[in-house]
Design an enzyme around this catalytic site. Sequence first.
Site, PDB file in Angstrom:
ATOM      1  CG  ASP A   1      -2.160   0.623   1.313  1.00 43.15           C
ATOM      2  OD1 ASP A   1      -2.071   0.980  -0.157  1.00 43.15           O
ATOM      3  OD2 ASP A   1      -2.707   0.642   1.955  1.00 43.15           O
TER       4      ASP A   1
ATOM      5  CG  ASP B   1      -9.298   2.791  -0.719  1.00 53.08           C
ATOM      6  OD1 ASP B   1      -9.027   1.490  -0.522  1.00 53.08           O
ATOM      7  OD2 ASP B   1      -8.223   3.594  -0.344  1.00 53.08           O
TER       8      ASP B   1
HETATM    9  C1  DGJ Z   1      -6.031   1.322   1.927  1.00 55.47           C
HETATM   10  C2  DGJ Z   1      -5.896   0.500   0.869  1.00 55.47           C
HETATM   11  O1  DGJ Z   1      -6.545   0.454  -0.380  1.00 55.47           O
HETATM   12  C3  DGJ Z   1      -7.711  -0.103   1.856  1.00 55.47           C
HETATM   13  O2  DGJ Z   1      -7.621  -1.267   1.129  1.00 55.47           O
HETATM   14  C4  DGJ Z   1      -6.439  -1.021   3.031  1.00 55.47           C
HETATM   15  O3  DGJ Z   1      -5.576  -1.690   3.223  1.00 55.47           O
HETATM   16  C5  DGJ Z   1      -5.827   0.743   3.824  1.00 55.47           C
HETATM   17  N1  DGJ Z   1      -5.604   0.972   3.213  1.00 55.47           N
HETATM   18  C6  DGJ Z   1      -5.534  -0.208   4.625  1.00 55.47           C
HETATM   19  O4  DGJ Z   1      -5.429   0.969   5.653  1.00 55.47           O
END
Ligand code: DGJ
Length: 740
Positions: free
Chosen positions: A478, A550
């Site tokens: 991430d 997201d």
């Molecule tokens: C952002 C990501 O896109 C999510 O899927 C998740 O992993 C969160 N961060 C976790 O902090």
Amino acid sequence: MIEKKDNFFHLYNKKISYIFEILENGHLGQVYFGKRVSKLWEYDICYLKKYKNKAAGTVKYSKDMGNFTLADQLQEYPVYGTSDFGMSAIDVRCESEIYYLDFQYQDYKVKRYKKRNLDFPTSYGNNAETLSIELLDVERNLKLWQNFTIFDDTAAIVKSIKLENVGEKKVNVNKCLSGVLELRNMPNHELVTLDGAWLRERHINIRPIKHGLTTVSSLKGASGHQHNPFIMIKEKDTTLETGEIYAANLIYSGNFISGVEMDEWDKARIFVGINPEYFEWGLSPKETFSTPEAVFFYSENGINSLMDETSLFVNEHVIDKKWQDVTKRPIVFNSWETMYFDFDEKKLLDAAKEVKKLGMECFVIDDGWFENRNDDRNSLGNWKYDINKFPNGLKSFSKKIHDMNLKLGIWFEPEMVSPNVELLKKHPEWLLGHPYSRKAIGRGQYVLDFSNPMVIEEIYNQIKKIIIMTNLDYIKWDMNRNITEAYSAYLHDNDRSQGEVFHRYICGVYTLYKKIISDFPDILIEGCAGGGGRYDLGILFYSPQIWPSDNSDATERLDILTGTVLGYPLSSFSSHITASPNHQTNRRTMLSTRHNIGIFGALGYELDLNKLSTQEKKEIKDVISFYKKNQELMMYGRFIKLTTNDDVYNWAVVNKDKSEAVVMIFNRKIKPNSTPKSYLKLHFLDEGKKYIINDTDIVSGEFLKKYGMENPIVFNGINQQYSVVTEDLQAICVKIREYK
Ligand code: DGJ
């Protein structure tokens, strides 16, 4: 695939031809990019050479060359200030002097094959030929190699630049784009970009190309949520099946610029490269600078054909081919939207039992597994597991997961650091940012200086420990905040320009990828950047799949998916089934709708399994069993858009021999009694074959092509054989296979 005749170079494969020439002033000029031409005919060359230099009101290149001006040429790599006034591809300066560059053709060489080299993302393939043209600016002592790669299977040309300082003085490169494509007569064309925001990435954005400059770009240190390097230029009336399209992309994940400039004679200059803003590269004598690769695509037959080319190119020549073996692409269960930070070993193991029962294959612990990480403000950069959450240790947990015959995945955010961690106290200089008293902060965290090899080594060693301890199968990588006040203490100490920070940072990211992949080649790394903030060809070179957004609401993913697949293959699109009401939009959708949209791409789940009814669990099991049997089709089938507008989305995937297909039909709003019957023409099937629809109706390919398949979402008060009339936001998948 490369032919030289006279001053003309012809690159070709069975689909396309790309022709350029050595202009009379020694620069390179473009001639043609499009459908394959049989060969370079002598008389065509004569004809081309005869009618030139007709532009009125222009400054001429030199008093010795008559009417010749760069202004009306199609240039391969335009320079400013030597008779062309358009956007230049390169800007080099020496002390206070601005160089007006004048690169002259010297020589060329051809190389076969292109190896995959993990140092930096590029295209690769055994079926590649690369032509390198050497050019020299003799007065300014700069050499420029212009590289062109063609593969024998795709309608794509890859371009890149290498610049070498052959003089004795240090120079500064302020701009060095990767590639340019110039096209004449473009008055009626549109620019298509993939734009949006966090939770709304890569929506299709269409605008007419007007005179002047239109660009999309990023200065975030990442390709970004807002724009994507992929751009497309199409005629206004181009359809899914007709019309010429040119597209461009960049194999890169950092600051970029992509755009088009239309001049006074309706000539379009399309360009992609590293964003020249806040970029400056010091080039000492004998040093070289190489750009990332630009890719230019051509489609003769509209949008579906373009997607054939972009997906073929990315699957075959960017992503590591080994991931095409779908047994290596597990159906993932992810803990994030399931339990966020609120879990411990017991809760995870309980979920894992259910995960196994339902047929999922890889258990991913997302954020929250490491010391002190009970919210998103802490502990990044300290990759040690939380003993409170894993009282028996992470090793023992991983063994339990593996004993259930599940793979294990773990989330990392390697490039980031939280203010409170030891690492930062010990090495405040490892933080990427100017030593101003005020620093911008995002999600409570800072960015590490990945232009410093010591930082990469430290983070790698921490991650490596966890990989070995857990025998890890999968990493979710991430990256949740962008770079501000870009400044590296390391570059300062090494006497390098701060204008190098952004590019060196992303090269550092690639170095860490290389370290992990070289030592642990079987680990699947899924790319992610606060959702889809880094969905680009640079990341796909290392990560076969990316978390696209997201926003996991299936109906929102319709726009995200139909935008993304213009430039990127379905196999790269990670698609998780999440809860209803959805956590980002609060929108309720049926599980069947979420499934029927979610099974296109790399399938996963991210919801509380305890809250599911027996009926829903059965549906999940059935879908997983269908997906496993058809995973190749759902990830690597030819993706075809059938129609798209805001209310109705129809698309399909079909396998190579057209014996299997799945058609997805989405209807935003049921319109009572709107039409008693409607048919969807499935032009992509084989006329000579017989098909069975949903294991029920036998119909000929010819009928399905010419007349169509009955649309199952038609409300007329009577439930037909396979119509499911329920509510708004309905997605249905129709399975079609050859009947023998
Ligand atoms: C952002 C990501 O896109 C999510 O899927 C998740 O992993 C969160 N961060 C976790 O902090």
